[in-house]
Design a protein around this motif. Structure first.
Motif: not given
Length: 224
Positions: A11, A34-36, A100-102
């Motif tokens: 990623s 921004q990474k998972e 997630k995505d936060n």
């Protein structure tokens, strides 16, 4: 079994993972947020190079004495492959996972873990390094991501380098068997001890000192 917060190596690097024996400082460190992320058992991620364990790497500096806190890693530190080496980085593995995505949740998790590690390892509290100060530091000029591919331990970790100004007199205790031989030294004294082989600095510490050396135009020869 303990776990560690990780991101996938691909990623950050895609299909172009750098060759071994290189040091990397990312130009846009905030992209990490921004990474998972994943919580993975340490027994797995320590050996799986497809993941990078996210490690806050906190350097303490007292401008009143122009000195950094440096110590030798003790026998009870979390990474036994670094025992005995000297470091200017405090902190360790993150054992919580953000939403997630936060991005805000990611920063909150990192700041809370960094604050906890500082108190455990040096006795510094939120009065010394407030939580808001830690959160802001992830977006300031001194923040950087560091990665190295020289050793097996390097290849499965990514460092979040933070430098905080503190009052050296507030470091009144250190974590037994984790922080050994802690002292405050100027960057010149650290370089002198490193080049005379009095101390063996771990790679990430060399990278942080190299960045400070370049930033402040100190003209010390490279340790890398």
């Amino acid at each position: 079994m303990s776990q560690a917060l990780c991101i996938k190596t691909e990623s950050l690097f895609g299909d172009h993972i750098p060759e071994d024996n290189v040091q990397i400082t990312f130009k846009d460190p905030s992209k990490l947020f921004q990474k998972e992320t994943f919580l993975i058992d340490r027994e797995i991620c320590e050996k799986d190079q497809s993941y990078l364990q996210v490690i806050p790497y906190i350097t303490l500096y007292d401008p009143s004495i122009c000195s950094f806190f440096i110590y030798q890693r003790g026998s009870s530190g979390g990474e036994n492959r670094l025992h005995g080496r000297c470091s200017i980085g405090l902190g360790g593995h993150v054992e919580a996972i953000p939403e997630k995505d936060n991005v805000d949740s990611f920063i909150d998790v990192l700041a809370n873990e960094a604050s906890r590690e500082l108190e455990e390892e040096t006795g510094l509290t939120l009065e010394d390094v407030p939580l808001d100060k830690i959160k802001r530091a992830f977006f300031e000029e001194n923040f950087g991501l560091i990665h190295c591919r020289k050793t097996d331990v390097d290849k499965v970790h990514i460092g979040l380098s933070l430098i905080f100004n503190v009052d050296y007199s507030r470091v009144t205790k250190t974590e037994e068997n984790v922080i050994s031989k802690g002292e405050w030294l100027t960057i010149g004294e650290i370089y002198e001890k490193a080049f005379s082989n009095e101390i063996e600095l771990e790679t990430w510490s060399k990278m942080v000192l190299h960045a400070v050396n370049l930033r402040d135009n100190l003209n010390f020869p490279s340790l890398l």
